[in-house]
Motif scaffolding. Sequence first.
Motif, PDB file in Angstrom:
ATOM      1  N   ASP A 136       0.851  -1.191   0.000  1.00  0.00           N
ATOM      2  CA  ASP A 136       0.000   0.000   0.000  1.00  0.00           C
ATOM      3  C   ASP A 136       0.888   1.243   0.000  1.00  0.00           C
ATOM      4  O   ASP A 136       1.641   1.463   0.945  1.00  0.00           O
ATOM      5  CB  ASP A 136      -0.907  -0.013   1.227  1.00  0.00           C
ATOM      6  N   ASN A 170      -0.389   4.400  -0.475  1.00  0.00           N
ATOM      7  CA  ASN A 170      -1.247   5.577  -0.285  1.00  0.00           C
ATOM      8  C   ASN A 170      -0.662   6.593   0.693  1.00  0.00           C
ATOM      9  O   ASN A 170      -1.021   7.762   0.640  1.00  0.00           O
ATOM     10  CB  ASN A 170      -2.643   5.157   0.175  1.00  0.00           C
ATOM     11  N   GLY A 190      -3.916   2.065  -6.535  1.00  0.00           N
ATOM     12  CA  GLY A 190      -2.745   1.350  -6.045  1.00  0.00           C
ATOM     13  C   GLY A 190      -1.477   1.565  -6.834  1.00  0.00           C
ATOM     14  O   GLY A 190      -0.419   1.065  -6.469  1.00  0.00           O
ATOM     15  N   SER A 211       6.283  -0.932  -9.820  1.00  0.00           N
ATOM     16  CA  SER A 211       5.845  -1.524  -8.558  1.00  0.00           C
ATOM     17  C   SER A 211       6.976  -2.282  -7.866  1.00  0.00           C
ATOM     18  O   SER A 211       6.957  -2.438  -6.642  1.00  0.00           O
ATOM     19  CB  SER A 211       4.640  -2.432  -8.772  1.00  0.00           C
ATOM     20  N   TYR A 239       8.436  -0.164  -5.061  1.00  0.00           N
ATOM     21  CA  TYR A 239       7.610   0.290  -3.943  1.00  0.00           C
ATOM     22  C   TYR A 239       8.217  -0.053  -2.587  1.00  0.00           C
ATOM     23  O   TYR A 239       8.075   0.706  -1.632  1.00  0.00           O
ATOM     24  CB  TYR A 239       6.204  -0.295  -4.014  1.00  0.00           C
TER      25      TYR A 239
END
Length: 88
Positions: A4, A6, A41, A57, A60
Amino acid sequence: MPLDVNFVHGKPFCVVFVNSDKGEDNLQMKTMHGRAFVDKGALSLKEPSGATFAVPSSAYHHILPNDGTDLLKQCDFYVIVRVSGMEL
């Protein structure tokens, strides 16, 4: 399960591109500064000019808080993205 991201949405953000094609003793680095944008996402960096970069990704897990390095300027968070086959 995807990480996540966010927590960085809307915050000043920096992507540090690192190219080590010429060996670990000859790293090339370039930065891109803007704001983090998370949509469904997926993390992107939006520059003030309007340019957008989709952060892979795979990077991340390497999002870190600014450690005060001059290269990072005034961002809250940064991520290092390894690239190859391109000049920086």
